[in-house]
Design a protein around this motif. Sequence first.
Motif, mmCIF file in Angstrom:
data_model
loop_
_atom_site.group_PDB
_atom_site.id
_atom_site.type_symbol
_atom_site.label_atom_id
_atom_site.label_comp_id
_atom_site.label_asym_id
_atom_site.label_seq_id
_atom_site.Cartn_x
_atom_site.Cartn_y
_atom_site.Cartn_z
ATOM 1 N N LYS A 1 -31.849 -61.380 46.804
ATOM 2 C CA LYS A 1 -32.361 -61.238 45.439
ATOM 3 C C LYS A 1 -32.044 -62.480 44.616
ATOM 4 O O LYS A 1 -30.962 -63.049 44.715
ATOM 5 C CB LYS A 1 -31.744 -60.012 44.776
ATOM 6 C CG LYS A 1 -32.155 -58.688 45.429
ATOM 7 C CD LYS A 1 -31.454 -57.523 44.747
ATOM 8 C CE LYS A 1 -31.840 -56.198 45.398
ATOM 9 N NZ LYS A 1 -31.112 -55.050 44.790
ATOM 10 N N ALA A 2 -32.996 -62.839 43.765
ATOM 11 C CA ALA A 2 -32.764 -63.973 42.880
ATOM 12 C C ALA A 2 -31.598 -63.699 41.944
ATOM 13 O O ALA A 2 -30.834 -64.605 41.591
ATOM 14 C CB ALA A 2 -34.032 -64.268 42.072
ATOM 15 N N PHE A 3 -31.419 -62.423 41.552
ATOM 16 C CA PHE A 3 -30.312 -62.065 40.674
ATOM 17 C C PHE A 3 -28.976 -62.358 41.343
ATOM 18 O O PHE A 3 -28.030 -62.813 40.690
ATOM 19 C CB PHE A 3 -30.400 -60.583 40.306
ATOM 20 C CG PHE A 3 -29.244 -60.104 39.462
ATOM 21 C CD1 PHE A 3 -29.162 -60.442 38.119
ATOM 22 C CD2 PHE A 3 -28.237 -59.326 40.026
ATOM 23 C CE1 PHE A 3 -28.091 -60.008 37.347
ATOM 24 C CE2 PHE A 3 -27.170 -58.898 39.257
ATOM 25 C CZ PHE A 3 -27.095 -59.230 37.912
ATOM 26 N N GLY A 4 -28.883 -62.107 42.639
ATOM 27 C CA GLY A 4 -27.641 -62.381 43.365
ATOM 28 C C GLY A 4 -27.308 -63.859 43.371
ATOM 29 O O GLY A 4 -26.140 -64.245 43.236
ATOM 30 N N GLY B 1 -27.945 -67.660 50.555
ATOM 31 C CA GLY B 1 -28.392 -68.379 49.374
ATOM 32 C C GLY B 1 -27.410 -68.246 48.222
ATOM 33 O O GLY B 1 -27.148 -69.211 47.494
ATOM 34 N N SER B 2 -26.858 -67.037 48.041
ATOM 35 C CA SER B 2 -25.845 -66.843 47.001
ATOM 36 C C SER B 2 -24.618 -67.678 47.298
ATOM 37 O O SER B 2 -24.012 -68.269 46.386
ATOM 38 C CB SER B 2 -25.472 -65.364 46.897
ATOM 39 O OG SER B 2 -26.570 -64.577 46.471
ATOM 40 N N ALA B 3 -24.228 -67.740 48.566
ATOM 41 C CA ALA B 3 -23.078 -68.562 48.952
ATOM 42 C C ALA B 3 -23.347 -70.032 48.659
ATOM 43 O O ALA B 3 -22.472 -70.758 48.180
ATOM 44 C CB ALA B 3 -22.763 -68.356 50.436
ATOM 45 N N ALA B 4 -24.578 -70.485 48.946
ATOM 46 C CA ALA B 4 -24.937 -71.881 48.681
ATOM 47 C C ALA B 4 -24.829 -72.199 47.195
ATOM 48 O O ALA B 4 -24.303 -73.252 46.808
ATOM 49 C CB ALA B 4 -26.349 -72.164 49.187
ATOM 50 N N ALA B 5 -25.315 -71.284 46.347
ATOM 51 C CA ALA B 5 -25.236 -71.499 44.905
ATOM 52 C C ALA B 5 -23.794 -71.586 44.442
ATOM 53 O O ALA B 5 -23.427 -72.448 43.630
ATOM 54 C CB ALA B 5 -25.961 -70.366 44.167
ATOM 55 N N PHE B 6 -22.944 -70.712 44.952
ATOM 56 C CA PHE B 6 -21.526 -70.721 44.592
ATOM 57 C C PHE B 6 -20.860 -72.015 45.041
ATOM 58 O O PHE B 6 -20.032 -72.587 44.320
ATOM 59 C CB PHE B 6 -20.828 -69.522 45.237
ATOM 60 C CG PHE B 6 -19.362 -69.424 44.927
ATOM 61 C CD1 PHE B 6 -18.922 -68.769 43.790
ATOM 62 C CD2 PHE B 6 -18.423 -69.983 45.772
ATOM 63 C CE1 PHE B 6 -17.566 -68.681 43.508
ATOM 64 C CE2 PHE B 6 -17.067 -69.903 45.497
ATOM 65 C CZ PHE B 6 -16.638 -69.245 44.355
ATOM 66 N N LEU C 1 -32.048 -73.217 42.624
ATOM 67 C CA LEU C 1 -33.158 -73.585 43.516
ATOM 68 C C LEU C 1 -32.695 -73.600 44.966
ATOM 69 O O LEU C 1 -33.370 -73.081 45.865
ATOM 70 C CB LEU C 1 -33.717 -74.941 43.108
ATOM 71 C CG LEU C 1 -34.853 -75.494 43.977
ATOM 72 C CD1 LEU C 1 -36.057 -74.562 43.939
ATOM 73 C CD2 LEU C 1 -35.248 -76.894 43.514
ATOM 74 N N ALA C 2 -31.542 -74.203 45.214
ATOM 75 C CA ALA C 2 -31.019 -74.275 46.582
ATOM 76 C C ALA C 2 -30.768 -72.878 47.134
ATOM 77 O O ALA C 2 -31.116 -72.590 48.294
ATOM 78 C CB ALA C 2 -29.715 -75.090 46.601
ATOM 79 N N GLY C 3 -30.184 -72.008 46.315
ATOM 80 C CA GLY C 3 -29.924 -70.646 46.782
ATOM 81 C C GLY C 3 -31.187 -69.897 47.113
ATOM 82 O O GLY C 3 -31.259 -69.193 48.139
ATOM 83 N N LEU C 4 -32.214 -70.009 46.273
ATOM 84 C CA LEU C 4 -33.470 -69.322 46.535
ATOM 85 C C LEU C 4 -34.158 -69.849 47.794
ATOM 86 O O LEU C 4 -34.689 -69.078 48.598
ATOM 87 C CB LEU C 4 -34.398 -69.479 45.318
ATOM 88 C CG LEU C 4 -33.929 -68.798 44.036
ATOM 89 C CD1 LEU C 4 -34.839 -69.153 42.870
ATOM 90 C CD2 LEU C 4 -33.881 -67.271 44.218
ATOM 91 N N VAL C 5 -34.125 -71.173 47.978
ATOM 92 C CA VAL C 5 -34.744 -71.760 49.166
ATOM 93 C C VAL C 5 -34.002 -71.321 50.426
ATOM 94 O O VAL C 5 -34.622 -70.979 51.441
ATOM 95 C CB VAL C 5 -34.749 -73.309 49.050
ATOM 96 C CG1 VAL C 5 -35.174 -73.938 50.373
ATOM 97 C CG2 VAL C 5 -35.699 -73.751 47.942
ATOM 98 N N VAL C 6 -32.681 -71.338 50.373
ATOM 99 C CA VAL C 6 -31.904 -70.900 51.535
ATOM 100 C C VAL C 6 -32.199 -69.466 51.887
ATOM 101 O O VAL C 6 -32.339 -69.115 53.070
ATOM 102 C CB VAL C 6 -30.388 -71.101 51.263
ATOM 103 C CG1 VAL C 6 -29.552 -70.397 52.339
ATOM 104 C CG2 VAL C 6 -30.035 -72.580 51.216
ATOM 105 N N ASN C 7 -32.333 -68.608 50.882
ATOM 106 C CA ASN C 7 -32.631 -67.207 51.158
ATOM 107 C C ASN C 7 -34.011 -67.024 51.782
ATOM 108 O O ASN C 7 -34.230 -66.061 52.527
ATOM 109 C CB ASN C 7 -32.535 -66.376 49.870
ATOM 110 C CG ASN C 7 -31.108 -65.929 49.585
ATOM 111 O OD1 ASN C 7 -30.244 -65.991 50.457
ATOM 112 N ND2 ASN C 7 -30.857 -65.512 48.357
#
Length: 300
Positions: free
Chosen positions: A213-216, A249-254, A291-297
Motif C-alpha cells: 500500500k502507498a500508505f505503508g 518498498g516500505s523498508a526502502a523508504a525507511f 517514489l522509491a518505495g512505490l517502485v520497489v513495491n
Amino acid sequence: MTDIVHREAVYLWYYFSVQFEQIFRYWVMGMAMGSLVSVFFKDRIHNMFCHLGEKKLGTAGIVAASLLGIASPLCMYGTIPIAASFSKSGMRDDWLAAFMMSSVLLNPQLILYSAALGAAALTVRIIACFLCGIAAGVLIRLFYKDKPFFRFDSFDEPGNRDTDPNRLIRYLKNLWRNIRATGLYFIMGIALSAIFQRYVPADIVTNLFGDNKAFGVLMAATIGVPLYACGGGTIPLLQVWLYDGMSMGSAAAFMITGPATKITNLGAVKIVLGAGRFALYLGFVMCFSLLAGLVVNVII
C-alpha cells in the motif's frame, strides 16, 4: 506479580538473545570492514574523487561520484569538510551533491550490517541509495548549473586521527572508536526489537506497512525521520518488521529517510545549505523515498 515480571523478563531475554545471535556477526564484520576502509582506503577513495574533477565526464561524473560516496566511510560531519575542500579545488556542485547524498545514506560498514536483512533488502538498499545520489546530482545540474548551491565557508578540512605509525595499532584505535560510536545503538536496537516482538502483534505491522500500500510507504518514510539514530541500531527493527509483513518498498523508504534526516546529519546539512535550500533537501528526500518505495513495491 513477581511471577509475571519474571515471565516477561524471560520472554524479552529470549527475543533479545535470538536476535543478538542472528545479527551480532554482521555488526562485527561491519566494524571490521568500516575501520579497514577508513584507515587504509579512505584517502585513496577521496583522491579518486579529486581526479574526477580533472576529467570531462559531464553527467557520467555524477554516477561515479555517487559510487564513491557509497564507498566513503565518513559520516556527514566528516563528509562535508571533505566536500568543502573539494569545492575549493573547483569540484562541480552536481558531483558534490551526488557524493554527499549517497555518502550520508550508505557506507561500507552499513552495507555489511544490512546483509542481516537478506539479499533482497540489501540489494534494494544499495540500488536505492545509489540512485538517490544520482538524482540529487542531476537536479543540481539542471536547476543550479550556473550558480552555487553549497556554502562551505564555515567548514575546514578535518584532521586525520588515524596517524599512529604502527598500522595494526592505527586500525585497532579506529575500530575501538567505531565500537564506542555504534555499540550502544546496536544494543538499544536489539532491545527495542525484542520489546516490539513481544508486545506488538504481527498483523499491526502487516496492516501498517504491508500489502504494497502507498500508505505503508508513506508511514515508513515518515517514521524514519524521528526514529533513526544509527544504522546499526535500526537493522534489528527492520529485520523484525520485514519478518512480520513490512513490504520491501516500505523498508526502502525507511532506509532512505532515516539516515538522510538523522538529527546530527540535518545539523550539518542546514549549515551548508541555508534555510531555503535546506527545505528543498527535505522535500527531495521525502519525495524520492516515496517514489522509491512505490517502485520497489511494484517490482517486488
